[in-house]
Each structure stands twice: as structure tokens, then as C-alpha cells.
Scaffold this motif. Structure first.
Motif, PDB file in Angstrom:
ATOM      1  N   THR A 226       0.830  -1.207   0.000  1.00  0.00           N
ATOM      2  CA  THR A 226       0.000   0.000   0.000  1.00  0.00           C
ATOM      3  C   THR A 226       0.861   1.253   0.000  1.00  0.00           C
ATOM      4  N   HIS A 227       0.201   2.393  -0.282  1.00  0.00           N
ATOM      5  CA  HIS A 227       0.823   3.708  -0.207  1.00  0.00           C
ATOM      6  C   HIS A 227      -0.017   4.604   0.702  1.00  0.00           C
ATOM      7  N   LEU A 228       0.587   5.678   1.175  1.00  0.00           N
ATOM      8  CA  LEU A 228      -0.123   6.677   1.974  1.00  0.00           C
ATOM      9  C   LEU A 228      -0.228   7.963   1.170  1.00  0.00           C
ATOM     10  N   MET A 229      -1.436   8.503   1.112  1.00  0.00           N
ATOM     11  CA  MET A 229      -1.685   9.772   0.427  1.00  0.00           C
ATOM     12  C   MET A 229      -2.121  10.802   1.461  1.00  0.00           C
ATOM     13  N   GLN A 435     -13.532  16.450  -0.366  1.00  0.00           N
ATOM     14  CA  GLN A 435     -14.040  15.339  -1.159  1.00  0.00           C
ATOM     15  C   GLN A 435     -12.941  14.877  -2.109  1.00  0.00           C
ATOM     16  N   VAL A 436     -12.699  13.578  -2.101  1.00  0.00           N
ATOM     17  CA  VAL A 436     -11.644  12.999  -2.934  1.00  0.00           C
ATOM     18  C   VAL A 436     -12.275  11.978  -3.878  1.00  0.00           C
ATOM     19  N   GLU A 437     -11.977  12.129  -5.152  1.00  0.00           N
ATOM     20  CA  GLU A 437     -12.389  11.137  -6.136  1.00  0.00           C
ATOM     21  C   GLU A 437     -11.146  10.399  -6.613  1.00  0.00           C
ATOM     22  N   PHE A 438     -11.135   9.086  -6.395  1.00  0.00           N
ATOM     23  CA  PHE A 438      -9.986   8.268  -6.790  1.00  0.00           C
ATOM     24  C   PHE A 438     -10.177   7.754  -8.215  1.00  0.00           C
ATOM     25  N   ASN A 439      -9.092   7.736  -8.930  1.00  0.00           N
ATOM     26  CA  ASN A 439      -9.103   7.240 -10.305  1.00  0.00           C
ATOM     27  C   ASN A 439      -8.889   5.722 -10.287  1.00  0.00           C
ATOM     28  N   PRO A 440      -9.893   4.929 -10.694  1.00  0.00           N
ATOM     29  CA  PRO A 440      -9.744   3.467 -10.660  1.00  0.00           C
ATOM     30  C   PRO A 440      -8.612   2.944 -11.536  1.00  0.00           C
ATOM     31  N   ALA A 441      -8.166   3.756 -12.488  1.00  0.00           N
ATOM     32  CA  ALA A 441      -7.051   3.320 -13.332  1.00  0.00           C
ATOM     33  C   ALA A 441      -5.752   3.244 -12.539  1.00  0.00           C
ATOM     34  N   TYR A 442      -5.699   3.974 -11.427  1.00  0.00           N
ATOM     35  CA  TYR A 442      -4.491   3.978 -10.600  1.00  0.00           C
ATOM     36  C   TYR A 442      -4.714   3.399  -9.201  1.00  0.00           C
ATOM     37  N   VAL A 443      -5.920   3.543  -8.670  1.00  0.00           N
ATOM     38  CA  VAL A 443      -6.210   3.123  -7.286  1.00  0.00           C
ATOM     39  C   VAL A 443      -7.328   2.094  -7.301  1.00  0.00           C
ATOM     40  N   SER A 444      -7.075   0.944  -6.703  1.00  0.00           N
ATOM     41  CA  SER A 444      -8.103  -0.103  -6.646  1.00  0.00           C
ATOM     42  C   SER A 444      -8.868  -0.089  -5.323  1.00  0.00           C
ATOM     43  N   GLU A 445      -8.185   0.247  -4.220  1.00  0.00           N
ATOM     44  CA  GLU A 445      -8.823   0.278  -2.885  1.00  0.00           C
ATOM     45  C   GLU A 445      -8.264   1.439  -2.083  1.00  0.00           C
ATOM     46  N   TYR A 446      -9.032   1.867  -1.088  1.00  0.00           N
ATOM     47  CA  TYR A 446      -8.563   2.958  -0.212  1.00  0.00           C
ATOM     48  C   TYR A 446      -9.303   2.893   1.118  1.00  0.00           C
ATOM     49  N   HIS A 475      -3.860  27.226  12.030  1.00  0.00           N
ATOM     50  CA  HIS A 475      -4.052  25.792  12.272  1.00  0.00           C
ATOM     51  C   HIS A 475      -3.580  24.961  11.080  1.00  0.00           C
ATOM     52  N   THR A 476      -3.151  23.752  11.368  1.00  0.00           N
ATOM     53  CA  THR A 476      -2.853  22.778  10.322  1.00  0.00           C
ATOM     54  C   THR A 476      -3.828  21.612  10.437  1.00  0.00           C
ATOM     55  N   VAL A 477      -4.233  21.088   9.302  1.00  0.00           N
ATOM     56  CA  VAL A 477      -5.129  19.937   9.236  1.00  0.00           C
ATOM     57  C   VAL A 477      -4.477  18.899   8.340  1.00  0.00           C
ATOM     58  N   THR A 478      -4.373  17.670   8.820  1.00  0.00           N
ATOM     59  CA  THR A 478      -3.732  16.600   8.047  1.00  0.00           C
ATOM     60  C   THR A 478      -4.639  15.380   7.998  1.00  0.00           C
ATOM     61  N   ALA A 479      -4.776  14.819   6.803  1.00  0.00           N
ATOM     62  CA  ALA A 479      -5.566  13.598   6.630  1.00  0.00           C
ATOM     63  C   ALA A 479      -4.775  12.627   5.759  1.00  0.00           C
ATOM     64  N   PHE A 480      -4.820  11.354   6.154  1.00  0.00           N
ATOM     65  CA  PHE A 480      -4.133  10.293   5.397  1.00  0.00           C
ATOM     66  C   PHE A 480      -5.145   9.303   4.825  1.00  0.00           C
ATOM     67  N   TYR A 481      -4.908   8.908   3.565  1.00  0.00           N
ATOM     68  CA  TYR A 481      -5.582   7.759   2.983  1.00  0.00           C
ATOM     69  C   TYR A 481      -4.530   6.672   2.777  1.00  0.00           C
ATOM     70  N   GLU A 482      -4.884   5.430   3.094  1.00  0.00           N
ATOM     71  CA  GLU A 482      -4.050   4.292   2.708  1.00  0.00           C
ATOM     72  C   GLU A 482      -4.655   3.717   1.437  1.00  0.00           C
ATOM     73  N   ILE A 483      -3.873   3.640   0.379  1.00  0.00           N
ATOM     74  CA  ILE A 483      -4.405   3.242  -0.918  1.00  0.00           C
ATOM     75  C   ILE A 483      -3.656   2.022  -1.466  1.00  0.00           C
ATOM     76  N   VAL A 484      -4.365   1.226  -2.254  1.00  0.00           N
ATOM     77  CA  VAL A 484      -3.780   0.087  -2.970  1.00  0.00           C
ATOM     78  C   VAL A 484      -3.753   0.463  -4.442  1.00  0.00           C
ATOM     79  N   SER A 488      -1.634  -4.015  -8.414  1.00  0.00           N
ATOM     80  CA  SER A 488      -0.814  -4.568  -7.337  1.00  0.00           C
ATOM     81  C   SER A 488      -1.240  -5.996  -7.018  1.00  0.00           C
ATOM     82  N   ASP A 489      -0.281  -6.805  -6.602  1.00  0.00           N
ATOM     83  CA  ASP A 489      -0.603  -8.174  -6.179  1.00  0.00           C
ATOM     84  C   ASP A 489      -1.327  -8.194  -4.834  1.00  0.00           C
TER      85      ASP A 489
END
Length: 611
Positions: A226-229, A435-446, A475-484, A488-489
Motif C-alpha cells: 500500500t501507499h499513503l496519500m 471530497q476525494v475522487e480516486f481514479n480506478p485506473a491507478y487506485v483499486s482500494e482505499y 491551524h494545520t489539518v492533516t488527513a491520510f488515505y491508505e491506498i492500494v 498490485s498483487d
């Protein structure tokens, strides 16, 4: 046999024994002495006659003594027989008396335990030197949220949530770990742990756009598949001197539950810090509530600090907690002295133990919602332990366009009211949604890490009537997504046989190398119509080596992983030792020592876990 019969028998036996003992002599002492003297004289003059009478008297005395001894034995036997016969009745009577004594003593002890002497004294009266306290059960209240699930981009390509800049969770978790306790899962809100820290993100140059948006993508350190975004916001910064005039209402819980060194005394210290930074154009009112509520300080100019300090010093704890009445009075006071174009805020300080006067929490929430629309915002500071109501305070601050803090030390009070004063007081944007829209061509799960109770529906993003979080100056605001990544295998879930095939046939080529597309909506504090920010995240920006990510990215990742470990997330396979090492290597500029303190908390957690 009743008690009267027992008493009568005892008196009879006592009289019998007295008679037996007295029967040995019927003469008075004077008569006995006279007779003894006469006997001595007779013996000297008539020795033979006296000797004969003496023998007879001795025989008579011996017979009488034998008879008396026999009567005494009979009396004793009768007494023993009576006692044996009445043994059960005596035992029942004694047990009854003993039970009554125990009950009375127990009632006295119960009254002593229940007595919690109030700290409210008559003017000039000395305070007591000791108090009686019953041992209180742990009544801390946390919302048991669910960890965000994994989504498949073929079916759910869009994720929408509200930002959150509360920090109460981190401070409370710190308190628990420093006490050697593993925190309740509900106490751990990962986003609040991440956002407790200030990150060195570039801020916007002007206030025209209240915050800047930054993104970064790198390989995950705990899962090679996985990766972190990261999506990060940095609010516009201003100085204390440039803050608009402030109309503040301090709303203090002075009920009996606040009678603890880490509650009311710490509260006074915290608000003393704030008072010292007030200016002549600022005004402060002070409302207290316990069984009833009252205005203890009318609106007072900020440069009259002695008057404000004197009102703080007089605060004392006692009574039950009628929080609803206090909030109504505080809002009414703030409305009566509303400052147009200024900061109008109620700051509630409490342990959250609303135990009387609140029969309908929905009514209280409606009041906070209504007053927010009038321009008066609500911030909440939590104090103490044992009855800390984390869930209620977070919920009310969210509704009231405010922030929830937890103050466990003077150092934390300084962070809220001194080092971070502008962010605490000045809201630069409200109802901020991402709001985040993931591109299925690059991201399969999140999956979204944290923000579990900040999820919004897809259609809520464009609906300006739907409430969301606010951001303060600096203020700072931080959000992480874990993406596949697609192709990927590794997969969190097995791909669907039919839906996935159909989705693949309908896929269009990726646009401009876009991994995802991010949109943000926000309103300016005095406006009701939202504004939109849009930006893409490019696949070419992915860093496939976590060690080459930015230091701020890596430190925030360590905090996120620590929060996940504390609440038992099944998604993070990273040891506390690895978390500690990553945080230690990326402390950066730690002016106030908060990041070093975080490393110590990882050590505490490691020690607690090894017990």
C-alpha cells in the motif's frame, strides 16, 4: 419468652443469692461486736460453762452452714437450668440489639461518606483543612466509533468528510498513558492525535484564501502493498495584536464534581493566562453554574485585569451540575454584548458531568446550533478525570463551530491560551469539507485513516446547509488515505468476478496522470455561501520509498500509526518500537518539546503493553 419475663427471673435469682449470703449472720455489725465482747468476758469468768455452750453453738453453726450451702447449690443449679432453658431467647435478644447497633453505626458511616463538604464558604470564612470524599467509580464517557472500512474504487470512488482540528483526544490519551493506563478505544481519535502537532506547511500569503492545500504520496512503512496519500491544510496566520475585538463569555462549571486539584484550580490557572493577554478593546463576562447559574462578572474591559482575576480567585466548587441553565445564560450574555465584526465566543470549561437540569440533550444541542447561526461560537475545555465526558464535549463543540480541548496540565493550558491563542480564538473558515475522487485506473482500494465520526454523504459536499468543521488562524489539518495501487498483487479484499470485469471494460484512460482529484468547500466566518477549491494529485508525484518522504510526512505517519495501534486497528502491522524510531528521526524544529513528549508516550505504551 419475652424480655419482661427474662428480667423478672433475673431479679428473683439476684434476690435469692443476696438472701443466701446474708443468711450467715442476722445481726448488725454493732450487735455482733457487742456479743463478741460479752462472750470474751463470760469466758474469763465461767470457763467450763462457756466451753459447753461453745460446743453446742459450733454444732448448730455447722448444721446451719451445711443447710445454707445446700440451698446455695440448689439455687445455682436452678439458675444454670434457667439460663440453659432460655439460652436461645437470650441469644436472639442479644443478636437483635447488636444488629440495631450495627445498623445505626452503618447509617452514620454512610452519612459521613456521602457528606462532601462544599467549597462554597461565607465571605471571609476560612476554608476547611480536610474533606471527606467517597471513592468515585470511573464514569468517563467515550463514543465507541468504528474504524473506517476499506472501499473498492470500482464501486465507491468518492470519499467525503469534514475536517477536525480538535486536540482533546491526544491530550487525554497522553494523560492516560502517563498514568500507566492503556486508553479506551473510544478515547483515541486518530485525526486529533495527528492534528495536535503543528506542521511546517507553507501558509497562504494573504487572507483572500484562508488556507493553503498541500499533498504528498509515499509508500506505506507498515504494508509493502500500500501507499499513503496525505492531504494537508495550513491556515492563514496572523498576530495576536491583529485579532479583531473579542466578546468572550467564560462559562465555568463550579459544581461539586469540579472540586479536585486538576479541575477548578487548573481552570483558574488556564484562564488567568488568557486574561493576561486581553486588550482594552476586548470584553469578558463570567457565568458560573452548579445547581443554579449566575453572572459573576458583568462585561469587563480586557485591560481591567485585576477585576477579572479577582472574579476568578473567588470561584469555588459545590453542588450538582445544571449545565443547560448555564449555557443559556452564557449565550444570552454574549448576545446582549455582541460585537459586530469581532470575535463572539462562549468558552465552556467543565468536566462534562451534566447530572441535573438536563433532561433532553437534543434540546441543548438545538440551542447550540441556533446560537451558532447568530454568530456566537462555542469552544469547550475539558478538565479532570473519573467523570470526564469526552463524547458530549466533542459533540457540542462540533455543533457550536468551536474546538474541543482537554487540559491536563499547565503546559497544555499555555498551548491553548498562549502559544496558540490566535488559532483558538479566530476562526478563518467554517464548514470545511473535503471530497476525494480516486481514479480506478491507478487506485483499486482505499481507506481513510481517522475521521471516523466525520464522514459525510457524497451529496453533502455541495449542500451548504450541512455542517462541517472549522479551522482557526495558523491551524494545520492533516488527513491520510491508505491506498492500494491498481495492478498490485496485494488486495485488502478479493476482486469481484463479474463487477470488476464489467468495470474494466468501461474504464476510460486516466486523465493527465491523475491519481485522485481533491475538492474542498469552505465558508468565510460571516458568510453562508461556500467557496470551492480544486486540485489534482498526480501519479507521477508518488514516492515509492518511504524513507525519502518529507520529515513532516514521516512524523505525521508515526503519530497516525500510534493512534491506530492504541485503538487496536487491524490494518497497521508496525511495532511501537518502529513508530518510536520513525518519530525520533523526524522531530524537526520542536520549539515547545511536544514531539519529544510524543516519543516518551511511545515508551510508556511499550512499558504498559509488556506488563
Amino acid at each position: 419468652m419475652n424480655k419482661l419475663t427474662l428480667l423478672s427471673r433475673a431479679l428473683v435469682l439476684s434476690a435469692t443469692i443476696t438472701t443466701v449470703l446474708a443468711g450467715c449472720s442476722t445481726n448488725t455489725p454493732e450487735e455482733s461486736a457487742k456479743n463478741d465482747k460479752a462472750g470474751e468476758q463470760t469466758a474469763l469468768t465461767k470457763p467450763k460453762e462457756v466451753t459447753t455452750k461453745q460446743v453446742k453453738n459450733e454444732q448448730l453453726t455447722q448444721q446451719e452452714a451445711t443447710a445454707q450451702e445446700t440451698r446455695a447449690k440448689e439455687t445455682k443449679a436452678a439458675l444454670q437450668q434457667t439460663q440453659m432453658a432460655d439460652h436461645d431467647e437470650y441469644q436472639v435478644a442479644r443478636a437483635s440489639v447488636a444488629s440495631e447497633k450495627i445498623a445505626v453505626a452503618g447509617a452514620k458511616r454512610a452519612r459521613m461518606v456521602k457528606m462532601k463538604p462544599s467549597l462554597t464558604y461565607a465571605p471571609g470564612a476560612p476554608s476547611p483543612q480536610f474533606q471527606f470524599h467517597a471513592e468515585q467509580p470511573n464514569r468517563e464517557n467515550y463514543a465507541q466509533g468504528k474504524i473506517n472500512p476499506v472501499y473498492n474504487t470500482d464501486q465507491n470512488p468518492v470519499s467525503t468528510f469534514s475536517i477536525d482540528v480538535d486536540t482533546a483526544s491526544y491530550a487525554n490519551v497522553r494523560r492516560l498513558l502517563n498514568q500507566g493506563q492503556w486508553p479506551d478505544k473510544g478515547a483515541v481519535r486518530v485525526e486529533e492525535m495527528i492534528n495536535y502537532f503543528n506542521y511546517n506547511y507553507p501558509a497562504p500569503a494573504t487572507a483572500d484564501q484562508p488556507f493553503a492545500v498541500h499533498t504528498e504520496v509515499a509508500a506505506s512503512p507498515w504494508n509493502p502493498g500500500t501507499h499513503l496519500m496525505r492531504i494537508a491544510l495550513k491556515g492563514y496566520q496572523t498576530s495576536k495584536e491583529n485579532l479583531p475585538p473579542m466578546n468572550l463569555v467564560f462559562l465555568f462549571d463550579v459544581s461539586g464534581s469540579m472540586n479536585s486539584p486538576n479541575k477548578l484550580p487548573l481552570l483558574k490557572q488556564a484562564f488567568s493566562l488568557l486574561t493576561k493577554q486581553l486588550r482594552a478593546e476586548d470584553h469578558v463576562s463570567m457565568v458560573v453554574y452548579a445547581g443554579a447559574s449566575g453572572l459573576v462578572l458583568k462585561p469587563t474591559a480586557g485591560d481591567k485585569q485585576q477585576d477579572i482575576m479577582a472574579a476568578l480567585d473567588k470561584l469555588s466548587a459545590g453542588g450538582s451540575t445544571n449545565g443547560g441553565a448555564g449555557i443559556e445564560l452564557a449565550y444570552r450574555t454574549a448576545g446582549q454584548h455582541f460585537t459586530k465584526g469581532g470575535i463572539n465566543r462562549v468558552i465552556l470549561a467543565t468536566d462534562g458531568d451534566f447530572n441535573v437540569g438536563i433532561t433532553n440533550m437534543d434540546k441543548l444541542k438545538s440551542l447550540v446550533e441556533k446560537k451558532k447561526q447568530s454568530g456566537v461560537f462555542l469552544s469547550i475545555l475539558g478538565f479532570g478525570q473519573g467523570n470526564y465526558n469526552d463524547h458530549l464535549m466533542e459533540e457540542l463543540s462540533n455543533i457550536g463551530n468551536g474546538t474541543a480541548y482537554y487540559v491536563d496540565s499547565f503546559k497544555e493550558a499555555r498551548k491553548v491560551f498562549s502559544d496558540g491563542l490566535t488559532g483558538t480564538m479566530l476562526t478563518i473558515a467554517k464548514d470545511v469539507k473535503i471530497q476525494v475522487e480516486f481514479n480506478p485506473a491507478y487506485v483499486s482500494e482505499y481507506r481513510l485513516i481517522g475521521y471516523d465520526n466525520r464522514q459525510l454523504k457524497r451529496e453533502d459536499f455541495n449542500n451548504d446547509k450541512v455542517d462541517a468543521g472549522d479551522i482557526g488562524a495558523g491551524h494545520t489539518v492533516t488527513a491520510f488515505y491508505e491506498i492500494v495501487m491498481a495492478g498490485s498483487d496485494y488486495h485488502f479484499s478479493d476482486p469481484l468476478r463479474y463487477q470488476s470485469s464489467q468495470a474494466k471494460s468501461n474504464k476510460t484512460p486516466a486523465k493527465n496522470d491523475e491519481l485522485a482529484f481533491v475538492k474542498l468547500r469552505y465558508k468565510k466566518p460571516d458568510e453562508d455561501k461556500s467557496q470551492l477549491i480544486r486540485l489534482p494529485i498526480l501519479a507521477s508525484s508518488i514516492n515509492s520509498d518511504f524513507t525519502k518522504a518529507s520529515g513532516e510526512f514521516k512524523f505525521a505517519t508515526a503519530v497516525a500509526a500510534f493512534g491506530e495501534k492504541l485503538r487496536g486497528s487491524q490494518y497497521v502491522d508496525w511495532s511501537i518500537e518502529q513508530i518510536k524510531q520513525t518519530a525520533t528521526a523526524n522531530l524537526g524544529k520542536d520549539t515547545w518539546g511536544y514531539r519529544h513528549e510524543f516519543v516518551q508516550l511511545t515508551l510508556n505504551a511499550e512499558a504498559i503493553k509488556s506488563k
